[in-house]
Scaffold this motif. Structure first.
Motif, mmCIF file in Angstrom:
data_model
loop_
_atom_site.group_PDB
_atom_site.id
_atom_site.type_symbol
_atom_site.label_atom_id
_atom_site.label_comp_id
_atom_site.label_asym_id
_atom_site.label_seq_id
_atom_site.Cartn_x
_atom_site.Cartn_y
_atom_site.Cartn_z
ATOM 1 N N LEU A 142 17.930 95.342 27.999
ATOM 2 C CA LEU A 142 18.014 94.975 29.210
ATOM 3 C C LEU A 142 17.459 93.431 29.569
ATOM 4 C CD1 LEU A 142 15.862 97.977 30.990
ATOM 5 C CD2 LEU A 142 18.318 97.626 30.549
ATOM 6 N N GLN A 154 22.128 93.303 33.860
ATOM 7 C CA GLN A 154 23.085 94.243 34.618
ATOM 8 C C GLN A 154 24.243 94.874 33.966
ATOM 9 O OE1 GLN A 154 21.780 95.212 37.480
ATOM 10 N NE2 GLN A 154 23.607 96.127 38.295
ATOM 11 N N GLU A 180 23.738 98.461 33.045
ATOM 12 C CA GLU A 180 23.762 99.534 34.089
ATOM 13 C C GLU A 180 24.791 100.705 34.085
ATOM 14 O OE1 GLU A 180 21.488 101.051 37.462
ATOM 15 O OE2 GLU A 180 21.081 99.450 36.322
ATOM 16 N N GLY A 181 24.361 102.000 34.037
ATOM 17 C CA GLY A 181 25.368 102.933 33.674
ATOM 18 C C GLY A 181 25.706 103.611 32.345
ATOM 19 N N VAL A 232 21.236 104.079 31.904
ATOM 20 C CA VAL A 232 20.395 103.121 32.456
ATOM 21 C C VAL A 232 20.740 103.186 33.900
ATOM 22 C CG1 VAL A 232 20.154 100.472 32.463
ATOM 23 C CG2 VAL A 232 20.565 101.651 30.243
ATOM 24 N N LYS A 233 19.649 103.345 34.734
ATOM 25 C CA LYS A 233 19.884 103.480 36.185
ATOM 26 C C LYS A 233 18.685 102.332 36.770
ATOM 27 C CE LYS A 233 19.822 106.689 39.809
ATOM 28 N NZ LYS A 233 19.727 108.062 40.116
ATOM 29 N N ASN A 234 19.214 101.523 37.629
ATOM 30 C CA ASN A 234 18.286 100.609 38.394
ATOM 31 C C ASN A 234 17.349 99.721 37.396
ATOM 32 O OD1 ASN A 234 19.354 101.388 40.902
ATOM 33 N ND2 ASN A 234 17.703 103.130 41.000
ATOM 34 N N GLY A 235 17.900 99.616 36.140
ATOM 35 C CA GLY A 235 17.288 98.563 35.274
ATOM 36 C C GLY A 235 16.322 99.481 34.405
#
Length: 118
Positions: free
Chosen positions: A7, A12, A15-16, A108-111
């Motif tokens: 991260l 970003q 993300e996903g 990975v969701k919201n970092g």
């Protein structure tokens, strides 16, 4: 994938991402993770537990060899291990020496690294 540097390095872009991760599903594993975090002041990665299990299984195999321990004997003894109570749970070795591990889908969701919900 689930590494503390991911991260920080790609932010970003992570993300996903969907991936699978071995699960620590034993009380021994949870104790190992807690002791690791207390000693190193950071959460243990799954690879810490997997490496610990690999070292323990090698030691078990070597302990079954006569002295002097040879690589051939350790290899033969490793193939005799079918079930190994490891840090991440019960490890089952197939006839090729591959290990079956319990996995869970994650994303990975919201970092943050989280379990993938339906």
């Amino acid at each position: 994938i689930e590494n503390s540097n991911l991260l920080a390095n790609i932010g970003q872009l992570a993300e996903g991402i969907i991936y699978i991760r071995p699960v620590i599903n034993s009380s021994v594993g949870r104790d190992f993770a807690q002791a690791f975090e207390e000693k190193y002041d950071k959460p243990g990665e799954i690879n810490n537990a997997r490496s610990f299990d690999a070292l323990r299984s090698l030691a078990e195999a070597a302990n079954n060899c006569d002295l002097p321990v040879t690589a051939g004997c350790v290899k033969d003894e490793l193939y005799k291990i079918k079930d190994f109570s490891g840090t991440i749970g019960l490890l089952t070795f197939d006839r090729n020496g591959d290990v079956s591990l319990p996995y869970t889908p994650k994303t990975v969701k919201n970092g943050e690294f989280v379990i993938l919900e339906n």
